[in-house]
Design a protein around this motif. Structure first.
Motif, short mmCIF file in Angstrom:
data_model
loop_
_atom_site.label_atom_id
_atom_site.label_comp_id
_atom_site.label_asym_id
_atom_site.label_seq_id
_atom_site.Cartn_x
_atom_site.Cartn_y
_atom_site.Cartn_z
N ASP A 211 0.99 -1.48 -0.11
CA ASP A 211 0.06 0.01 0.01
C ASP A 211 0.74 1.44 0.19
OD1 ASP A 211 -2.01 -1.80 0.11
OD2 ASP A 211 -2.82 -1.28 2.18
N VAL A 212 1.82 1.30 0.88
CA VAL A 212 2.67 2.43 0.73
C VAL A 212 3.44 2.70 -0.51
CG1 VAL A 212 4.87 3.25 1.93
CG2 VAL A 212 2.91 2.38 3.42
N LEU A 213 4.01 1.56 -0.98
CA LEU A 213 4.69 1.67 -2.28
C LEU A 213 3.94 2.29 -3.47
CD1 LEU A 213 6.85 -1.72 -2.37
CD2 LEU A 213 7.65 0.44 -2.41
N VAL A 214 2.58 1.76 -3.38
CA VAL A 214 1.54 2.17 -4.40
C VAL A 214 1.54 3.65 -4.27
CG1 VAL A 214 -0.73 1.96 -5.32
CG2 VAL A 214 0.64 0.03 -4.97
N SER A 215 1.03 3.99 -3.05
CA SER A 215 0.84 5.49 -2.95
C SER A 215 2.07 6.42 -3.19
CB SER A 215 0.28 5.83 -1.72
OG SER A 215 0.92 5.72 -0.64
N SER A 216 3.25 5.80 -2.76
CA SER A 216 4.57 6.72 -3.21
C SER A 216 4.66 6.75 -4.63
CB SER A 216 5.57 5.80 -2.64
OG SER A 216 5.35 5.66 -1.21
N ILE A 217 4.56 5.68 -5.49
CA ILE A 217 4.70 5.56 -6.79
C ILE A 217 3.74 6.73 -7.30
CG2 ILE A 217 4.32 4.45 -9.20
CD1 ILE A 217 5.19 1.67 -7.54
N LEU A 218 2.29 6.90 -6.90
CA LEU A 218 1.50 7.82 -7.57
C LEU A 218 1.98 9.14 -7.01
CD1 LEU A 218 -1.52 5.68 -6.30
CD2 LEU A 218 -1.25 6.95 -8.72
N GLN A 219 2.69 9.43 -5.86
CA GLN A 219 3.04 10.89 -5.71
C GLN A 219 4.27 11.14 -6.49
OE1 GLN A 219 4.05 11.25 -1.46
NE2 GLN A 219 2.18 10.34 -0.83
N LEU A 220 5.08 10.23 -6.63
CA LEU A 220 6.22 10.17 -7.73
C LEU A 220 5.60 10.73 -8.92
CD1 LEU A 220 9.60 9.69 -7.68
CD2 LEU A 220 8.73 7.72 -8.52
N GLY A 221 4.66 10.11 -9.51
CA GLY A 221 4.27 10.13 -10.73
C GLY A 221 3.59 11.51 -10.80
#
Ligand code: C2E
Ligand code: MG
Ligand code: MG
Ligand code: MG
Length: 282
Positions: A211-221
């Protein structure tokens, strides 16, 4: 050979290895024949937005061999690379996907490009020739590349990517998060879209880390001004979790399995499609 490996060692005879090699050769021979005979085909998997409107399709190649049954592209694309067939296979899939894409002018059509294809200095010219011959505008085409391509040493890959971008193609990073830890390439290449790998999506709700990774990837994007799409979404729960962290595009069995161009035609026309075996949910 055993001789070259020196006297102190024995060659290990492994009948299972022999069998594997034989099968690979068999597959390569059959692939060459079927490719020449035009026996491969393309399927398309819808990419959808928040309210399940189709915004694009990913072209995926299929091979149903008389001899071996259906063979996954995850198996035969590497085999084609290994025996010098990738150019022919690539030309086939690009041409077919480009031709089909003309049926859906409002959709982006994504095609997969393997690392080896991009390593070829002639690739940009070749893909542009196919676009010209089929009458396709590069602006309707997205090239999906994996991270490995971008880590490739040397300037070749980046020069070619820049040329492709200049020609109007858009670039997406496939299987994002599975390749390399260095993210510096994200700023060095003209990337428009990140595809979150299925392995993260599968673990959402089951592992806090995912969950944390996915939301981090979204923020990065978001901060790099890239679009982010999740792949391999199979359940409503996964989709709700993705939407909750701001992921607005997805691809996966929940919306549709990869289907024929004819089925995409019907979805595109706004028809409600219920394919046998629940292939597409529109
Ligand atoms: P990919 O580009 O990451 O494609 C996504 C794969 O996940 C596809 O498998 C697709 O059928 C599958 N998939 C989609 N949604 C779901 C889901 O909800 N659940 C599960 N479990 N799987 C899902 P496929 O078609 O077997 O393709 C495998 C890989 O082969 C692709 O991975 C791509 O790297 C490569 N490939 C496929 N077609 C081509 C092609 O025309 N050219 C090249 N160079 N590579 C291709
Ligand atoms: Mg892909
Ligand atoms: Mg992928
Ligand atoms: Mg994949």
């Amino acid at each position: 050979s055993a001789k070259r490996e020196g006297r102190a060692r024995f060659a290990i005879y492994d009948p299972a290895m022999d069998e594997t090699l034989r099968r690979r050769r068999g597959l390569q021979v059959a692939l060459r024949r079927d490719l020449q005979a035009g026996a491969l085909h393309m399927v398309y998997q819808p990419q959808v937005d928040r309210d399940c409107t189709m915004t694009g399709v990913e072209a995926l190649v299929r091979w149903d061999s008389d001899e071996f049954g259906p063979v996954s592209p995850a198996v035969f694309v590497p085999l084609a690379e290994e025996c010098g067939m990738i150019e022919a296979l690539g030309a086939f899939t690009l041409r077919r996907a480009f031709e089909d894409s003309l049926r859906w002018p409002d959709l982006k059509t994504a095609v997969n490009i393997s690392a080896l294809q991009l390593r070829d200095p002639g690739f940009p010219d070749r893909i542009l020739a196919i676009a010209a011959e089929t009458g396709v505008s590069p602006s309707g085409i997205e090239l999906e590349l994996t991270e490995g391509v971008l880590i490739d040493r040397g300037k070749g890959a980046s020069t070619r990517l820049a040329a492709l971008k200049d020609a109007g193609f858009s670039i997406a990073i496939d299987d994002f998060g599975t390749g390399y830890s260095s993210l510096s390439y994200l700023s060095r290449f003209p990337i428009g879209k990140i595809k979150i790998d299925r392995s993260f999506v599968v673990d959402m709700g089951r592992s806090q880390c995912a969950d944390v990774l996915v939301s981090s990837i979204l923020q990065l994007g978001r901060s790099l001004n890239m679009r982010v799409i999740a792949e391999g979404v199979e359940t409503p729960d996964q989709w709700l979790r993705l939407a909750a962290v701001g992921c607005n595009e997805f691809q996966g069995y929940l919306a549709s399995r990869p289907v024929s161009a004819d089925v995409i035609d019907r979805i595109y026309a706004g028809e409600r499609v219920e394919v046998v075996g629940q292939d597409a949910r529109f």
